[in-house]
Design an enzyme around this catalytic site. Structure first.
Site, mmCIF file in Angstrom:
data_model
loop_
_atom_site.group_PDB
_atom_site.id
_atom_site.type_symbol
_atom_site.label_atom_id
_atom_site.label_comp_id
_atom_site.label_asym_id
_atom_site.label_seq_id
_atom_site.Cartn_x
_atom_site.Cartn_y
_atom_site.Cartn_z
ATOM 1 N N ARG A 18 -31.492 97.011 9.377
ATOM 2 C CA ARG A 18 -32.337 96.645 10.510
ATOM 3 C C ARG A 18 -32.379 95.131 10.744
ATOM 4 O O ARG A 18 -32.832 94.678 11.782
ATOM 5 C CB ARG A 18 -33.761 97.206 10.285
ATOM 6 C CG ARG A 18 -33.817 98.735 10.379
ATOM 7 C CD ARG A 18 -35.093 99.313 9.783
ATOM 8 N NE ARG A 18 -35.013 99.475 8.320
ATOM 9 C CZ ARG A 18 -35.980 99.993 7.559
ATOM 10 N NH1 ARG A 18 -37.106 100.407 8.124
ATOM 11 N NH2 ARG A 18 -35.829 100.104 6.249
ATOM 12 N N GLY A 83 -31.012 105.459 -2.133
ATOM 13 C CA GLY A 83 -32.471 105.458 -2.119
ATOM 14 C C GLY A 83 -33.077 104.654 -3.253
ATOM 15 O O GLY A 83 -32.394 104.223 -4.180
ATOM 16 N N THR A 84 -34.403 104.457 -3.148
ATOM 17 C CA THR A 84 -35.079 103.547 -4.075
ATOM 18 C C THR A 84 -35.134 104.098 -5.511
ATOM 19 O O THR A 84 -35.076 103.322 -6.473
ATOM 20 C CB THR A 84 -36.496 103.201 -3.567
ATOM 21 O OG1 THR A 84 -37.142 104.389 -3.108
ATOM 22 C CG2 THR A 84 -36.431 102.210 -2.422
ATOM 23 N N ASN A 364 -37.234 43.682 6.044
ATOM 24 C CA ASN A 364 -37.466 44.185 7.393
ATOM 25 C C ASN A 364 -36.122 44.535 8.028
ATOM 26 O O ASN A 364 -35.238 43.673 8.152
ATOM 27 C CB ASN A 364 -38.170 43.113 8.228
ATOM 28 C CG ASN A 364 -38.590 43.669 9.582
ATOM 29 O OD1 ASN A 364 -39.691 44.188 9.738
ATOM 30 N ND2 ASN A 364 -37.709 43.559 10.552
#
Ligand code: UD1
Ligand code: MG
Length: 455
Positions: A18, A83-84, A364
């Site tokens: 996604r 899958g997990t 400077n």
């Protein structure tokens, strides 16, 4: 004695479909660091002693990243994305050799706080066999829903498997779970894939465990923002927004003034001391430290820079990696500083590039000064001493050294070293021709008039 150290298993193998990205999902950044790094840090700070990380999609890139970011972690590869639960089983070697509790986290859930993880692990010692972090949200779409009966967590139903009544449940699974020692390998092996996606869901461990008489408990977090899971770019942006809100609040709580907080952007490692003042529209990319009393004016961008106290930066300043500014330095508008040390009280105020350089105290640097640090192949250093006055529009062709108390004439191209106290002119000498300007203008005006009358 039993080893009760906690093993964290981080699942980071998913395709991240996604995200529609060539970069593996867990390497996308929130607050300037990859999601996986944030998860690892929370897990460690929350009480995990050992790490097992399951990678798969974009494995080469993720492995290379982990080699630097978490060299002590054991890395496992899940070859197919089934899958997990299948992913967690890829870390079986770590699981079966581990004696203590196991924490499972998802690589795409980067905002969880260490205290929240510690509280979850604490539930195991308080009697739970499985403890799961849940949260309540008005936007539950996409998350697994928690089924609670008699105050017990009995199941998690994934979005795809949910009927209308289940979809209406606002209590969701964060994906972060803790398991009592020794439980997980057996539970994982018992999980099947008879569901809409044909995947092995880790979330099925709850119903399965409950059926076996195990005690599963949900710990419901009170700050929904900790549990944002990142599956697409909209959620990535949402997580970034949460991260920024937290970082702004923490900075202000620590004594930093943010004039317009919503317009200031932090990284995970930004360090601002108290009484730093940040005007609107400032970006802190990674690696910035600013000491107290410094003012960062509007539209400045800082990255990999150290700024000591009392400095004034911007508006419209750019500090790049290796910029190291001492006390009371002033860096003004449209000034870029990279890999350069600027000593106490030096001023670089207008339209200037300082790269691969050192500038001494109180020097400077006039408007339009450029250090030519790059010859197309190599980078070279410019060293400017203390109390130097660099005339406007000076070009320093590195390698070159300008001694203390020296002066360069405006418009000079400095190609050779300038000794202490010297003045260097590196430009054509000015010539003045009396009357020539007025004569030239008159001649041009006459030419224009002649062209008009003939045309
Ligand atoms: C998952 C949970 C859901 C929970 C949500 C929280 C399951 C089945 N669902 O859904 O209950 O509310 O997270 O954000 O667990 N992964 C692998 N290998 C795989 C599949 C996934 O390593 O084969 C990793 C992914 O890299 C990711 C994590 O597991 O870090 C979760 O996978 P993801 O596809 O994002 O699951 P969600 O749909 O978010
Ligand atoms: Mg997810």
């Amino acid at each position: 004695m039993t080893d009760l150290s906690c093993l964290a298993v981080v699942l980071a193998a998913g395709e991240g479909t996604r995200m529609k990205s060539d970069l593996p999902k867990v390497l996308h950044a929130v607050g300037g660091r990859p999601l996986i790094d944030a998860v690892i840090e929370s897990a460690r700070a929350g009480g995990a002693h050992r790490l097992a990380i399951v990678i798969g999609a974009g494995a080469d890139k993720v492995r290379a990243h982990l080699g630097k970011a978490a060299p002590d972690a054991q890395v496992f590869e899940q070859r197919e994305r089934l899958g997990t639960a299948h992913a967690a089983l890829a870390a079986r070697e770590a699981l079966v050799h581990h004696q203590g509790p196991v924490l499972v986290l998802f690589g795409d859930t980067p905002l969880v706080r260490p205290e929240t993880i510690a509280a979850l692990i604490g539930r195991l010692s308080a009697g739970a066999d499985i403890a799961l972090l849940g949260f309540t949200t008005d936007a539950p779409t996409g998350y697994g829903r928690l089924i609670i009966k008699d105050e017990r967590l009995v199941a998690i139903i994934e979005e795809r498997e949910a009927d209308a009544a289940t979809k209406a449940i606002r209590l969701c699974n964060s994906g972060i779970m803790a398991f009592r020692a020794g439980l997980l390998p057996e539970l994982l092996e018992a999980i099947g894939n008879a569901n809409a996606k044909g995947e092995y869901y880790l979330t099925d461990a709850i119903a399965l465990g409950t059926a076996r008489g195990l005690r599963a408990e949900a710990v419901i977090g009170d700050d929904e923002s900790e549990f944002v899971g990142i599956n697409d770019r909209v959620q990535l942006a949402a997580a970034e927004a949460i991260f920024q809100q937290r970082a702004r609040a923490e900075a202000m709580a620590a004594g930093v003034t943010l004039v317009a907080p919503d317009t200031v952007f932090f990284s995970f490692d930004t360090k601002l001391d108290r009484d730093v003042v940040v005007d609107p529209n400032v970006v802190f990319a990674p690696g910035v430290q600013v000491a107290s009393g410094t003012v960062i004016r509007a539209f400045s961008h800082l990255e990999g820079a150290r700024v000591a106290s009392g400095a004034v930066i911007g508006p419209y300043a750019r500090l790049r990696p290796g910029a190291d500014l001492a006390e009371n330095v002033h860096v003004g508008n449209f000034v870029e500083i990279k890999n350069a040390r600027v000593d106490q009280g030096a001023k670089v105020n207008h339209l200037t590039y300082i790269g691969d350089a050192a500038i001494g105290a109180r020097t400077n640097v006039g408007a339009g000064t450029i250090t030519c640090n790059y010859d197309g192949v190599f980078k070279h250093k410019t060293i400017i001493g203390a109390d130097v006055f660099v005339g406007s529009n000076t070009v320093m062709v590195a390698p070159v050294t300008v001694g203390n108390n020296a002066l360069t004439a405006a418009g000079s191209v400095i190609t050779a070293d300038v000794p202490d106290g010297a003045m260097a002119f590196g430009r054509a000498r000015q010539e003045v021709k009396e009357g020539m300007g007025a004569a030239k203008k008159a001649a041009l005006a006459a030419k224009k008039a002649a062209a008009k009358s003939s045309g």
